[in-house]
Design a protein around this motif. Structure first.
Motif, PDB file in Angstrom:
ATOM      1  N   MET A   1     -32.871 -46.076 -21.093  1.00  0.00           N
ATOM      2  CA  MET A   1     -31.764 -46.036 -20.150  1.00  0.00           C
ATOM      3  C   MET A   1     -30.481 -46.390 -20.893  1.00  0.00           C
ATOM      4  N   ASN A   2     -29.427 -45.788 -20.452  1.00  0.00           N
ATOM      5  CA  ASN A   2     -28.105 -46.054 -20.995  1.00  0.00           C
ATOM      6  C   ASN A   2     -27.767 -47.538 -20.794  1.00  0.00           C
ATOM      7  N   PRO A   3     -27.374 -48.240 -21.872  1.00  0.00           N
ATOM      8  CA  PRO A   3     -27.035 -49.671 -21.731  1.00  0.00           C
ATOM      9  C   PRO A   3     -25.929 -49.940 -20.716  1.00  0.00           C
ATOM     10  N   GLU A   4     -25.025 -48.977 -20.564  1.00  0.00           N
ATOM     11  CA  GLU A   4     -23.941 -49.148 -19.598  1.00  0.00           C
ATOM     12  C   GLU A   4     -24.489 -49.183 -18.169  1.00  0.00           C
ATOM     13  N   ILE A   5     -25.470 -48.349 -17.871  1.00  0.00           N
ATOM     14  CA  ILE A   5     -26.086 -48.338 -16.539  1.00  0.00           C
ATOM     15  C   ILE A   5     -26.802 -49.655 -16.292  1.00  0.00           C
ATOM     16  N   ALA A   6     -27.513 -50.149 -17.306  1.00  0.00           N
ATOM     17  CA  ALA A   6     -28.197 -51.440 -17.172  1.00  0.00           C
ATOM     18  C   ALA A   6     -27.189 -52.548 -16.868  1.00  0.00           C
ATOM     19  N   THR A   7     -26.038 -52.495 -17.496  1.00  0.00           N
ATOM     20  CA  THR A   7     -25.003 -53.497 -17.245  1.00  0.00           C
ATOM     21  C   THR A   7     -24.526 -53.433 -15.802  1.00  0.00           C
ATOM     22  N   TYR A   8     -24.314 -52.225 -15.276  1.00  0.00           N
ATOM     23  CA  TYR A   8     -23.896 -52.078 -13.878  1.00  0.00           C
ATOM     24  C   TYR A   8     -24.970 -52.581 -12.924  1.00  0.00           C
ATOM     25  N   ILE A   9     -26.226 -52.370 -13.260  1.00  0.00           N
ATOM     26  CA  ILE A   9     -27.322 -52.897 -12.433  1.00  0.00           C
ATOM     27  C   ILE A   9     -27.271 -54.422 -12.440  1.00  0.00           C
ATOM     28  N   GLY A  10     -27.008 -55.013 -13.593  1.00  0.00           N
ATOM     29  CA  GLY A  10     -26.875 -56.466 -13.684  1.00  0.00           C
ATOM     30  C   GLY A  10     -25.725 -56.998 -12.851  1.00  0.00           C
ATOM     31  N   TYR A  11     -24.597 -56.316 -12.901  1.00  0.00           N
ATOM     32  CA  TYR A  11     -23.456 -56.726 -12.082  1.00  0.00           C
ATOM     33  C   TYR A  11     -23.751 -56.594 -10.593  1.00  0.00           C
ATOM     34  N   SER A  12     -24.415 -55.509 -10.213  1.00  0.00           N
ATOM     35  CA  SER A  12     -24.752 -55.345  -8.792  1.00  0.00           C
ATOM     36  C   SER A  12     -25.747 -56.412  -8.352  1.00  0.00           C
ATOM     37  N   SER A  14     -25.894 -59.468  -9.499  1.00  0.00           N
ATOM     38  CA  SER A  14     -25.092 -60.678  -9.302  1.00  0.00           C
ATOM     39  C   SER A  14     -24.325 -60.623  -7.988  1.00  0.00           C
ATOM     40  N   LEU A  15     -23.792 -59.462  -7.670  1.00  0.00           N
ATOM     41  CA  LEU A  15     -23.064 -59.296  -6.413  1.00  0.00           C
ATOM     42  C   LEU A  15     -23.965 -59.556  -5.211  1.00  0.00           C
ATOM     43  N   PHE A  16     -25.178 -58.997  -5.218  1.00  0.00           N
ATOM     44  CA  PHE A  16     -26.101 -59.205  -4.108  1.00  0.00           C
ATOM     45  C   PHE A  16     -26.494 -60.682  -3.975  1.00  0.00           C
ATOM     46  N   ILE A  17     -26.711 -61.353  -5.091  1.00  0.00           N
ATOM     47  CA  ILE A  17     -27.077 -62.772  -5.045  1.00  0.00           C
ATOM     48  C   ILE A  17     -25.933 -63.591  -4.444  1.00  0.00           C
ATOM     49  N   ILE A  31     -33.183 -60.698   2.722  1.00  0.00           N
ATOM     50  CA  ILE A  31     -33.179 -59.278   2.347  1.00  0.00           C
ATOM     51  C   ILE A  31     -32.170 -59.017   1.235  1.00  0.00           C
ATOM     52  N   VAL A  32     -30.955 -59.526   1.391  1.00  0.00           N
ATOM     53  CA  VAL A  32     -29.913 -59.301   0.387  1.00  0.00           C
ATOM     54  C   VAL A  32     -30.289 -59.982  -0.927  1.00  0.00           C
ATOM     55  N   ASN A  33     -30.834 -61.193  -0.841  1.00  0.00           N
ATOM     56  CA  ASN A  33     -31.266 -61.895  -2.043  1.00  0.00           C
ATOM     57  C   ASN A  33     -32.392 -61.143  -2.734  1.00  0.00           C
ATOM     58  N   MET A  34     -33.313 -60.587  -1.959  1.00  0.00           N
ATOM     59  CA  MET A  34     -34.420 -59.823  -2.524  1.00  0.00           C
ATOM     60  C   MET A  34     -33.908 -58.574  -3.251  1.00  0.00           C
ATOM     61  N   ILE A  35     -32.931 -57.915  -2.688  1.00  0.00           N
ATOM     62  CA  ILE A  35     -32.341 -56.743  -3.352  1.00  0.00           C
ATOM     63  C   ILE A  35     -31.723 -57.166  -4.688  1.00  0.00           C
ATOM     64  N   GLY A  36     -31.025 -58.297  -4.693  1.00  0.00           N
ATOM     65  CA  GLY A  36     -30.456 -58.814  -5.931  1.00  0.00           C
ATOM     66  C   GLY A  36     -31.524 -59.131  -6.962  1.00  0.00           C
ATOM     67  N   CYS A  37     -32.621 -59.719  -6.514  1.00  0.00           N
ATOM     68  CA  CYS A  37     -33.714 -60.050  -7.436  1.00  0.00           C
ATOM     69  C   CYS A  37     -34.351 -58.786  -8.009  1.00  0.00           C
ATOM     70  N   ILE A  38     -34.524 -57.778  -7.173  1.00  0.00           N
ATOM     71  CA  ILE A  38     -35.080 -56.508  -7.652  1.00  0.00           C
ATOM     72  C   ILE A  38     -34.151 -55.896  -8.701  1.00  0.00           C
ATOM     73  N   CYS A  39     -32.858 -55.942  -8.436  1.00  0.00           N
ATOM     74  CA  CYS A  39     -31.890 -55.426  -9.416  1.00  0.00           C
ATOM     75  C   CYS A  39     -31.964 -56.204 -10.723  1.00  0.00           C
ATOM     76  N   PHE A  40     -32.136 -57.521 -10.634  1.00  0.00           N
ATOM     77  CA  PHE A  40     -32.251 -58.319 -11.852  1.00  0.00           C
ATOM     78  C   PHE A  40     -33.526 -57.990 -12.623  1.00  0.00           C
ATOM     79  N   VAL A  41     -34.616 -57.731 -11.918  1.00  0.00           N
ATOM     80  CA  VAL A  41     -35.855 -57.333 -12.595  1.00  0.00           C
ATOM     81  C   VAL A  41     -35.637 -56.011 -13.329  1.00  0.00           C
TER      82      VAL A  41
END
Length: 75
Positions: A1-12, A14-17, A31-41
């Protein structure tokens, strides 16, 4: 995966958390916290298997699912 996309997933993630701390309804918080955790995984996987990010967020995600299902069965 493009490192830039991974970075955006990380930022999103953090936003959800952070958003989960703003909410008041416990179900929405979970629910929102779970979405953030899934994004972090996902972020941890695509950033080179960052186990210190993947493991706790995966566990928190399962805890949120457990509580969401347990709260639903009580009603």
């Amino acid at each position: 995966m493009n490192p830039e996309i991974a970075t955006y997933i990380g930022y999103s993630a953090s936003l959800f958390i952070v958003l989960s701390f703003i909410l008041k309804d416990i179900r929405k918080i979970r629910i929102v916290n779970m979405i953030g955790c899934i994004c972090f995984v996902i972020y941890g996987i695509f950033s080179g298997m960052l186990w210190p990010v993947i493991i706790p967020n995966g566990l928190i995600c399962f805890i949120q699912i457990y509580h969401l299902l347990a709260d639903k069965s009580k009603k």
